[in-house]
Motif scaffolding. Structure first.
Motif, short mmCIF file in Angstrom:
data_model
loop_
_atom_site.label_atom_id
_atom_site.label_comp_id
_atom_site.label_asym_id
_atom_site.label_seq_id
_atom_site.Cartn_x
_atom_site.Cartn_y
_atom_site.Cartn_z
N GLY A 49 37.68 -51.98 21.32
CA GLY A 49 36.41 -52.74 22.53
C GLY A 49 37.42 -53.35 23.63
O GLY A 49 37.29 -53.42 24.98
N VAL A 50 38.40 -54.70 22.40
CA VAL A 50 38.72 -56.16 23.37
C VAL A 50 39.98 -55.96 22.90
O VAL A 50 40.83 -55.92 24.51
CB VAL A 50 38.22 -57.17 22.49
CG1 VAL A 50 38.83 -58.50 22.97
CG2 VAL A 50 36.80 -57.19 22.45
N ILE A 51 40.82 -54.89 22.59
CA ILE A 51 42.17 -55.37 22.23
C ILE A 51 42.95 -54.57 23.14
O ILE A 51 43.82 -54.40 23.79
CB ILE A 51 42.66 -55.20 20.68
CG1 ILE A 51 44.36 -55.12 20.40
CG2 ILE A 51 42.61 -53.44 20.05
CD1 ILE A 51 44.23 -56.87 20.11
N LEU A 52 42.69 -52.96 23.42
CA LEU A 52 42.68 -51.91 24.84
C LEU A 52 43.16 -52.65 25.92
O LEU A 52 43.94 -52.64 26.65
CB LEU A 52 42.53 -50.32 23.88
CG LEU A 52 42.60 -49.81 22.63
CD1 LEU A 52 42.58 -48.34 23.12
CD2 LEU A 52 44.03 -49.78 22.49
N PRO A 53 41.79 -52.58 26.10
CA PRO A 53 41.57 -53.05 27.82
C PRO A 53 42.87 -54.81 27.77
O PRO A 53 43.56 -54.83 29.04
CB PRO A 53 40.00 -53.50 28.11
CG PRO A 53 39.24 -52.94 26.93
CD PRO A 53 40.27 -53.04 25.97
N ALA A 54 42.23 -55.73 27.08
CA ALA A 54 43.18 -57.17 27.32
C ALA A 54 45.21 -56.57 27.61
O ALA A 54 45.66 -57.26 27.94
CB ALA A 54 43.15 -57.88 25.71
N GLY A 55 45.81 -55.33 26.10
CA GLY A 55 46.74 -54.69 26.17
C GLY A 55 47.28 -54.82 27.90
O GLY A 55 48.16 -54.79 28.59
N PHE A 56 46.14 -53.20 28.44
CA PHE A 56 46.72 -53.00 29.69
C PHE A 56 46.59 -54.35 30.36
O PHE A 56 46.86 -53.52 31.44
CB PHE A 56 45.47 -51.66 29.96
CG PHE A 56 45.79 -50.52 29.55
CD1 PHE A 56 47.54 -49.54 29.91
CD2 PHE A 56 45.33 -50.01 28.05
CE1 PHE A 56 47.78 -48.55 29.12
CE2 PHE A 56 45.44 -48.75 27.01
CZ PHE A 56 47.27 -47.80 28.26
N ALA A 57 45.64 -54.93 30.28
CA ALA A 57 45.22 -55.93 31.77
C ALA A 57 46.77 -56.76 31.49
O ALA A 57 47.29 -57.01 32.88
CB ALA A 57 44.65 -56.86 31.25
N CYS A 58 47.97 -57.35 30.43
CA CYS A 58 48.68 -57.41 30.19
C CYS A 58 49.56 -56.34 31.38
O CYS A 58 51.02 -56.85 32.39
CB CYS A 58 48.95 -57.69 28.85
SG CYS A 58 48.22 -59.28 28.74
N ILE A 59 49.77 -55.20 30.43
CA ILE A 59 51.00 -54.48 31.73
C ILE A 59 50.34 -54.29 32.35
O ILE A 59 51.42 -54.02 33.45
CB ILE A 59 50.68 -52.92 30.75
CG1 ILE A 59 50.91 -53.21 28.93
CG2 ILE A 59 51.27 -52.18 31.30
CD1 ILE A 59 50.96 -51.73 28.63
N ALA A 60 49.52 -54.10 33.68
CA ALA A 60 48.89 -54.32 34.67
C ALA A 60 49.47 -55.06 35.20
O ALA A 60 50.50 -55.16 36.59
CB ALA A 60 47.73 -53.60 35.13
N ALA A 61 49.65 -56.42 34.99
CA ALA A 61 49.14 -57.57 35.82
C ALA A 61 51.27 -58.10 35.79
O ALA A 61 51.58 -59.15 37.21
CB ALA A 61 48.82 -58.92 35.37
N PHE A 62 51.66 -58.26 34.81
CA PHE A 62 52.73 -58.85 34.36
C PHE A 62 53.58 -57.73 34.69
O PHE A 62 54.93 -58.22 35.20
CB PHE A 62 53.04 -59.12 33.19
CG PHE A 62 52.52 -60.80 33.08
CD1 PHE A 62 52.95 -62.16 33.07
CD2 PHE A 62 51.09 -60.14 32.88
CE1 PHE A 62 52.62 -62.78 32.98
CE2 PHE A 62 50.34 -61.59 32.51
CZ PHE A 62 50.38 -63.03 32.68
N SER A 63 53.38 -56.24 35.09
CA SER A 63 55.01 -55.38 35.30
C SER A 63 54.48 -55.87 36.89
O SER A 63 56.11 -55.85 37.45
CB SER A 63 54.56 -54.07 35.24
OG SER A 63 53.83 -53.45 33.72
#
Length: 660
Positions: free
Chosen positions: A350-364
């Motif tokens: 519940g927490v780890i997956l949204p956090a991962g994709f938030a990092c991918i989206a923003a920093f890409s």
């Protein structure tokens, strides 16, 4: 979802002892950590080899006298060969003992590398690369199946996190190592180095692995193999060449592949023993998990190729410096992946997956925006969250998806997951680089200088990867909502309608667990624990802290073991009577009764989640030979489930219903 480290009660004494490997045959004599190391090394090699030789394309072209369109076949045929072998791996894993199969697969890597290392011309080198691909295509699925076999349920996320770290480390580190080798030797050395690594993997598997798989000896359907081979070759060839080759040919290849895929799917539904059981795809959480895994892998393959290419071609950065820019992200991802697995084991996705994709989206998007103006150090810092975001996703989402499958479908689920890996690699390395080339070419056609055109293409590519991250973020929130629901709803999708109707009526732990649980505080003494056992007619109780979290478990067997450690004759309750006049016994008992419960209790306890379905709970109790297990809601204990709860439910729901 289990929490904490595995323990199990002895079937003879009731005492709680250390965990053991959940493997078949004589594999239990090997520690799971050693077997996991072999599987992880295999996963590393398979993904490492995806891009290792690609760095040497320029010297290969010069040495063998071939052009770019020809040398590219080393990458294309490798990708196609590996993709075709992935489906075959499911059949092989269920047909051959694990250790010989693993060693045969690793031998293909060694043999292909040797052929490539001595290659006098391009044709021989291509043959060696194809032989490598045949082994690589089976190595990752075999490694993942081994991991699923040996991983204790409560540590599945951690184990898959380590596997995820290796699949992230492989393609990232290969670029750096290849650059270092080419700085001091020619391209042949790349093949010899990989031959040595493959030989080490072969030796490790021969020494450490045992026959883990449960063999069912299915029949190999040749038509299915042919159809899936044509399907994957057609689709992947079309995708990989649509930007760099003939568009009509790429489209025709893709259409042929799609038609073959449709025929393959239809044929699997008519076979008693399908090559790939496609029932996992009927389970929405698994299917979405496969898609999410592919989206996270896209970012690795796309950015690890485009970023160093831009730095070298536009910024004039030395190849080794460009590769080293990625190195901090690689190191961080290796640390993040196991950590992500441990977080998954305790909290779910519940927490780890949204956090991962938030990092991918923003920093890409930030990487694409600042790559033309930032220094290598700043770029390395911006790039770290992109790769670490993928590391946060890969292991946990694989654990989540595969945990939704019945045990017998695990090999087929792994095959589907591994095929998705190959498709993601193809899309990431071909479509995004093709889009980058198309945008830069269009900008230059409009009069933009080369550097500005490439910077514009990099901006667009960063945004595209960011969009992929946002799609993944939306799916991650969907997984978060599903993870809170009972798993039996998802599992019922694999059953026939009548069976599914019964399965959906099955309660979760919350429906039949015992809620009036007797617990002991951490400050309690052993004597107080025994008084509780006698007063309540129980044989053990969880130890909890002031926040209701389980910190241990004490049973009458633990007390017996504590006494027996000092007076070997005391091995049963009868000893309490026949030796009651023994002064050593009296002294030992007084000392034991006055000791804190934590001094003799088991600290690591198997727990189940309040939302687990009864099939999952029964498996936990059976695998670890448990009589009972605490039930957690988050980290707080809310009840206890034991064998009698499950057998009582079986009598009420099935036997009484049948008699009526």
């Amino acid at each position: 979802m289990a929490a904490d480290t595995a323990t199990r009660p002895s079937s003879e004494t009731g005492a709680w002892d250390a965990p053991g490997a959940n493997v078949a045959g004589d594999a239990g004599s090997r520690k799971p950590a050693a077997i996991l190391a072999v599987a992880a090394f295999a996963a590393f090699l398979a993904t490492f080899n995806e891009t290792f030789l690609n760095v040497g394309f320029a010297p290969i072209m010069a040495d063998l006298g071939v052009d770019m369109s020809t040398v590219q076949w080393l990458a294309t045929t490798y990708m196609l060969g590996a993709a075709v072998m992935v489906p075959v791996s499911a059949f092989a894993y269920r047909s051959f003992p694990t250790r010989p199969l693993f060693c045969a697969t690793a031998t293909l890597l060694v043999a292909g590398s040797i052929v490539g290392g001595i290659a006098p011309n391009f044709a021989v080198l291509l043959v060696g690369r194809i032989v490598q691909a045949l082994g690589t295509g089976m190595l990752i699925p075999i490694g993942m199946n081994i991991t699923l076999e040996i991983a204790p349920r409560e540590k599945l996320g951690t184990y898959m996190g380590i596997m995820g770290a290796m699949t992230t480390l492989g393609p990232s580190s290969s670029v750096i190592l290849a650059g270092l080798i080419l700085a001091v030797a020619d391209w042949h050395m790349l093949l010899w180095v990989f031959a040595a690594l493959s030989a080490l993997c072969l030796l490790s598997g021969a020494v450490i692995l045992r026959d883990i798989a449960h063999l069912t000896h299915p029949r190999l359907d040749a038509a299915s193999v042919a159809l899936i081979g044509i399907a994957l070759i057609g689709i992947l060839y079309g995708v990989s060449t649509v930007f760099s080759g003939s568009v009509p040919v790429a489209c025709v290849a893709a259409v042929v592949g799609i038609v073959a895929l449709v025929l393959f799917v239809r044929r699997q539904g008519t076979l008693a023993e399908p090559l790939i059981d496609l029932r996992p795809l009927s389970i929405p959480p698994f299917t979405v998990g496969v898609i999410v895994n592919m989206l996270s892998l896209l970012t690795i393959f796309a950015m690890n190729i485009i970023v160093p290419t831009f730095m070298q071609s536009v910024l004039g950065t030395e190849p080794l410096v460009a590769s080293l820019t990625l190195f901090p992200a690689i190191l961080c991802s290796c640390a993040v992946s196991p950590l992500a697995g441990r977080i998954y084991d305790k909290q779910g996705p519940g927490v780890i997956l949204p956090a991962g994709f938030a990092c991918i989206a923003a920093f890409s998007i930030l990487t694409g925006a600042f790559i033309a103006t930032a220094s290598p150090m700043v770029l390395a810092a911006i790039y770290i969250p992109v790769i670490c975001g993928s590391a946060l996703v890969i292991g946990p989402v694989q654990s989540f998806a595969l945990s939704k499958l019945p045990f017998e479908l695990n090999p087929h689920g792994v095959t589907i997951m591994s095929t998705g890996f190959q498709i993601a690699g193809c899309i990431g390395s071909s479509v995004f680089t093709g889009a980058y080339a198309a945008v830069s070419a269009g900008a230059m056609a409009g009069g933009a200088p080369f550097g500005d055109a490439c910077a514009q293409a990099m901006h667009v590519t960063g945004i595209l990867v960011g969009v992929v991250g946002l799609v993944g973020l939306a799916l991650a929130f969907w997984i978060r909502s599903v993870a809170r629901k009972p798993a039996i709803v998802a599992a019922a999708a694999t059953l026939e309608p009548a069976e599914a109707a019964v399965a959906l009526e099955e309660p979760t732990v919350a429906g039949i667990m015992k809620t009036d649980v007797y617990t002991l505080p951490e400050t309690a003494l052993v004597g107080e624990a025994l008084e509780l056992f006698c007063a309540r007619g129980i044989s053990g109780a969880p130890i909890v802290d002031d926040k209701g979290r389980v910190t241990g478990f004490i049973s009458d067997g633990d007390v017996m073991a504590a006494v027996a450690d000092q007076v070997p004759a005391f091995k049963s309750a009868w000893s309490f009577i026949v030796e009651r006049e023994n002064t050593d016994f009296d002294r030992t008992m007084r000392e034991t009764m006055a000791a804190p419960v934590g001094s003799i209790a088991t600290r690591n306890v198997i727990c189940v989640n309040v939302n687990d379905d009864m099939g999952a709970v029964a498996r936990v109790l059976a695998e670890h030979r448990l009589k009972k297990a605490p039930v957690l809601d988050g980290e707080r204990m809310v009840g206890i489930i034991n064998r009698s709860n499950i057998t009582g439910y079986a009598v009420r729901h099935y036997l009484n219903e049948e008699r009526a």
